[in-house]
Structure formats: structure tokens, C-alpha cells
Enzyme design. Structure first.
Site, mmCIF file in Angstrom:
data_model
loop_
_atom_site.group_PDB
_atom_site.id
_atom_site.type_symbol
_atom_site.label_atom_id
_atom_site.label_comp_id
_atom_site.label_asym_id
_atom_site.label_seq_id
_atom_site.Cartn_x
_atom_site.Cartn_y
_atom_site.Cartn_z
ATOM 1 C CG HIS A 71 31.316 4.492 20.410
ATOM 2 N ND1 HIS A 71 30.712 4.901 21.576
ATOM 3 C CD2 HIS A 71 30.580 5.029 19.399
ATOM 4 C CE1 HIS A 71 29.670 5.676 21.275
ATOM 5 N NE2 HIS A 71 29.569 5.767 19.964
ATOM 6 C CG ASN B 159 20.824 1.918 34.152
ATOM 7 O OD1 ASN B 159 21.049 3.121 34.171
ATOM 8 N ND2 ASN B 159 20.178 1.320 33.165
ATOM 9 C CG ASP B 160 25.439 5.595 36.232
ATOM 10 O OD1 ASP B 160 25.856 5.044 37.275
ATOM 11 O OD2 ASP B 160 26.147 5.747 35.221
ATOM 12 C CB SER C 242 19.735 6.477 25.928
ATOM 13 O OG SER C 242 20.297 5.356 26.580
ATOM 14 C CD GLU D 203 -0.113 -3.410 15.253
ATOM 15 O OE1 GLU D 203 -0.648 -2.280 15.259
ATOM 16 O OE2 GLU D 203 0.047 -4.074 14.208
ATOM 17 C CG HIS E 73 24.517 -0.449 26.035
ATOM 18 N ND1 HIS E 73 24.448 0.510 25.045
ATOM 19 C CD2 HIS E 73 23.430 -0.236 26.827
ATOM 20 C CE1 HIS E 73 23.383 1.275 25.233
ATOM 21 N NE2 HIS E 73 22.742 0.840 26.305
ATOM 22 C CE LYS F 91 3.532 -4.371 13.184
ATOM 23 N NZ LYS F 91 2.367 -3.869 12.488
ATOM 24 N NE ARG G 2 -0.887 0.353 4.961
ATOM 25 C CZ ARG G 2 -0.131 -0.400 5.732
ATOM 26 N NH1 ARG G 2 0.273 -1.580 5.319
ATOM 27 N NH2 ARG G 2 0.234 0.028 6.932
ATOM 28 C CG HIS H 234 11.533 -14.225 25.811
ATOM 29 N ND1 HIS H 234 10.416 -14.296 25.026
ATOM 30 C CD2 HIS H 234 11.777 -12.901 26.024
ATOM 31 C CE1 HIS H 234 10.002 -13.055 24.749
ATOM 32 N NE2 HIS H 234 10.810 -12.200 25.334
ATOM 33 C CB CYS I 33 30.763 7.498 24.319
ATOM 34 S SG CYS I 33 29.993 5.929 24.772
ATOM 35 C CG ASN J 276 16.096 -1.064 23.932
ATOM 36 O OD1 ASN J 276 15.441 -2.090 23.819
ATOM 37 N ND2 ASN J 276 15.996 -0.268 24.980
ATOM 38 C CD GLN K 279 19.045 -0.552 29.266
ATOM 39 O OE1 GLN K 279 18.655 -0.147 30.348
ATOM 40 N NE2 GLN K 279 18.559 -0.096 28.128
ATOM 41 N N GLY L 42 14.693 4.004 20.153
ATOM 42 C CA GLY L 42 14.946 4.928 21.257
ATOM 43 C C GLY L 42 16.189 4.633 22.065
ATOM 44 C CG HIS M 168 12.843 -18.344 23.166
ATOM 45 N ND1 HIS M 168 12.117 -18.880 24.208
ATOM 46 C CD2 HIS M 168 12.123 -17.282 22.733
ATOM 47 C CE1 HIS M 168 11.013 -18.175 24.389
ATOM 48 N NE2 HIS M 168 10.988 -17.193 23.507
ATOM 49 C CB CYS N 45 34.045 5.225 25.409
ATOM 50 S SG CYS N 45 33.537 4.936 23.693
ATOM 51 C CG HIS O 160 29.812 1.978 23.774
ATOM 52 N ND1 HIS O 160 31.042 2.592 23.805
ATOM 53 C CD2 HIS O 160 30.041 0.665 24.029
ATOM 54 C CE1 HIS O 160 31.970 1.686 24.071
ATOM 55 N NE2 HIS O 160 31.380 0.514 24.212
HETATM 56 ZN ZN LIG Z 1 9.699 -15.759 23.924
HETATM 57 ZN ZN LIG Z 2 31.324 4.530 23.499
#
Ligand SMILES: [Zn+2]
Ligand SMILES: [Zn+2]
Length: 344
Positions: free
Chosen positions: A108, A70-71, A156, A311, A161, A305, A24, A276, A45, A148, A163, A154, A291, A48, A159
Site C-alpha cells: 500500500h 473496474n467496479d 480515490s 486554460e 495503481h 497551478k 506574484r 500516449h 483499503c 492519478n 487505470q 482527486g 511516450h 490491498c 494504494h
Molecule cells: Zn503525448
Molecule cells: Zn492498499
């Protein structure tokens, strides 16, 4: 053209596959391709080696995997005791747990797709260590490990990494998967994820890579274009119990998948990757098969998407692509990263 509803057995919900909709016309917003290659070291960074983070703490001159608390924790031991809520159905509690950041390497510019094999294995084995340590904490009910990648999800800091959220609750998706897996064992005596692997291997078209101890595929019930699952063949409740050879195969399978994604459009492929793993609690979670899920928000270069009415409004996914076609696209790409090709 595929136009049908497919059952997602792990989430126990329908996914609407309507690949004819992918053609479409699109006049909405597009996103940047982010093709400019980053530098190996970036002075400002906060991830780094040797640089100062927002907390004022200085990173060591680390040479391998580097993990720290995490800070800006979403859950943490310093979370305040909230005031009690006295009314109606509402209740609350402390956001207890531990949030960590794990840098893949001092570089980096080295994404997980480009990490040399031995470093990818080291990373997975560092995650095993993290799991063991965090799962032993009395307040922790679940350990969510995720990355991510890319502006569109998104991130942040670019570098490379991931979480870790070691929480005092079980994330809803995991809870549903644990329920579905346990119910499947009760109904059939078999492990659901093993049957999913068997079905994918029988069909073959959606399998991206396959080895003695690991497999990667675009699942039949994919909710995102190019969504891919990577898993060990043997059933483990979490990453911690994988043997070194299984970890090696898993790292290879993961790398090949991510390399093919980057090679698809010769750009860093954005994604949300989540490990998971079964909840940590007194009772067993029969049939839970550890997995890795890679959720990929791009439909085409620069085209997202979007999560919209079905959703966000309804809670079920509408996938405008056929998982078989997307798997073919990924499979047809070389398993050597395009940036390695360029530098040779
Ligand atoms: Zn799963
Ligand atoms: Zn870095």
C-alpha cells in the site's frame, strides 16, 4: 526570466511561458503536503491483497501486479443502450469498452517512484499484456493508461495503481497528436517525436535522464511546472512492441524522473501520468511515437497551478515557470529516493 509564446507541436497550440509571474504574491488557497507516510497494509483499503471490494469481490492475496475490471467502470460491456436522440446536432451511443484497475504491488505504501527496479519492469510488461488483450477487442479504438497520484488530482485510493480505459473512441489529445505526427511525416519525411528528442538533446538543459534506449525531459513547450516526458528512443506506436531491453531502460528512466520529483520537496509528488499510444484502427498512424507524459499540478509545496481563464476558458495553457529552470531543479536532485536514504 522567460516571457514568450512557445509552439507545442504535438498539440498544435501555443503555450504562454511567463516565468516572471511565478513571483506574484499568492493569497489563495493552499493544499496539504501529505507527508505522513502510509502503512504497507491497510485493512479497509479495497485494493490491498485479501480485502473485499465494493462489488463484494475479494482480492486475491496477490504478490505482484494485480489487474481487475473496474467496479465503477466509465466504459464497460454492461453499459446500457441509450434512448435515441432525435433532435438537431445531438447524438449518442453506448459507453462501450472496458475499464480496468492495475495495482502496482501488494504494498500500500510503495509508490511507483519507490518500486524496486525489477517490479517496475514487471509492471510495464504487465501493461504490454493488457494492451495486447484490450486492443484485440473489436469495440476498442484506443487504450488510455494513466495514473492519478495525490489528493490534489482527486485520487480515490492512495494504494499505488493505474487505470486503463479501453474505449470505443479515441481521446482528443491522442487524436490531435496522431494528426500532428502524420502531418509532420508528410511535410518532412521525419518522425516529429524523434525531432523533439533531437532538439532536447541538442539543448541539453531540459534533459532529466538519458540512456541508450530511453530519455526523459521537461519539454520546451511544457504546460505545467515540472511537466516531464519519458520515452523510448525508438519509435513504437504503443508500449506493446518494446523489447525487454527497451522496457528496462524505460522503467529506469521513469523511476529516476519520479524519484527526483519526490526528492524535490521530500514529499510524494502529485501528478497525472498518461501513456500516449496510437489509436487502434484499420489504418496506420505514421510517425506516432509512444511516450509517457507526467503532468504535475504543483508550483511549489502546497501551492497548485490552478487551471483558470486561459486554460479552462480559452483552452491554451499559461505556464508561470521556465521549463529550463524546472528541469535544472529536478536534475539537481539525487536519483535515490529520500525515503530509502532515511531508512539507511
Ligand atoms: Zn503525448
Ligand atoms: Zn492498499
Amino acid at each position: 526570466m522567460v516571457w514568450e509564446e512557445r509552439w507545442h507541436p504535438l498539440r498544435r497550440e501555443w503555450v504562454v511561458i511567463s516565468s516572471h509571474r511565478d513571483r506574484r504574491p499568492w493569497q489563495g488557497e493552499t493544499v496539504n503536503d501529505a507527508r505522513t507516510p502510509p502503512a504497507p497494509y491497510v485493512p479497509d483499503c479495497y485494493l490491498c491483497p485479501g480485502n473485499v471490494r465494493v462489488s463484494g469481490e475479494r482480492n486475491p492475496r496477490y504478490t505482484g501486479v494485480f489487474a481487475f475490471d473496474n467496479d465503477h467502470p466509465c466504459v464497460g460491456p454492461t453499459a446500457p443502450e441509450p434512448p435515441p436522440v432525435a433532435t438537431g446536432p445531438y447524438h449518442n451511443r453506448r459507453a462501450n469498452g472496458l475499464s480496468r484497475v492495475v495495482c502496482y504491488s501488494p504494498r500500500h505504501d510503495l509508490s511507483l517512484a519507490e518500486l524496486p527496479h525489477n517490479e517496475a519492469v514487471n509492471l510495464l510488461s504487465a501493461l504490454q499484456e493488457q494492451f495486447r488483450e484490450l486492443a484485440a477487442r473489436p469495440e476498442v479504438r484506443h487504450v488510455l493508461m494513466f495514473e492519478n497520484k495525490g489528493d490534489v488530482v482527486g485520487v480515490s485510493n492512495p494504494h499505488p495503481h493505474c487505470q486503463i480505459y479501453a474505449t470505443n473512441f479515441v481521446f482528443r489529445t491522442i487524436e490531435v497528436e496522431a494528426e500532428a505526427s502524420a502531418a509532420y511525416v508528410t511535410e518532412t519525411g521525419r518522425v516529429l517525436f524523434q525531432d523533439i528528442i533531437a532538439a532536447e538533446e541538442q539543448h541539453q538543459r531540459r534533459v532529466i535522464s538519458s540512456s541508450e534506449h530511453a530519455v526523459a525531459f521537461v519539454p520546451y513547450f511544457a504546460r505545467y511546472p515540472y511537466e516531464t516526458f519519458v520515452a523510448p528512443r525508438a519509435t513504437h506506436p504503443n508500449i506493446a512492441s518494446l523489447s525487454s531491453v527497451e522496457l528496462d531502460h524505460l522503467a529506469r528512466s521513469l523511476s529516476v524522473t519520479l524519484i527526483r520529483m519526490d526528492n524535490l520537496w521530500q514529499m510524494p509528488f502529485p501528478y497525472v501520468m498518461a501513456l500516449h499510444q496510437a489509436p487502434i484502427s484499420g489504418h496506420a498512424h505514421p510517425g506516432f511515437h509512444f511516450h509517457i507524459e507526467i503532468h504535475t499540478p504543483l508550483r511549489k509545496p502546497g501551492l497548485l497551478k490552478y487551471l483558470a481563464g486561459p486554460e479552462i476558458g480559452g483552452g491554451n495553457f499559461l505556464n508561470d515557470t521556465a521549463p529550463e529552470d524546472k528541469a535544472e531543479e529536478l536534475k539537481s536532485r539525487p536519483s535515490v529516493h529520500y525515503r530509502v536514504d532515511e531508512s539507511q
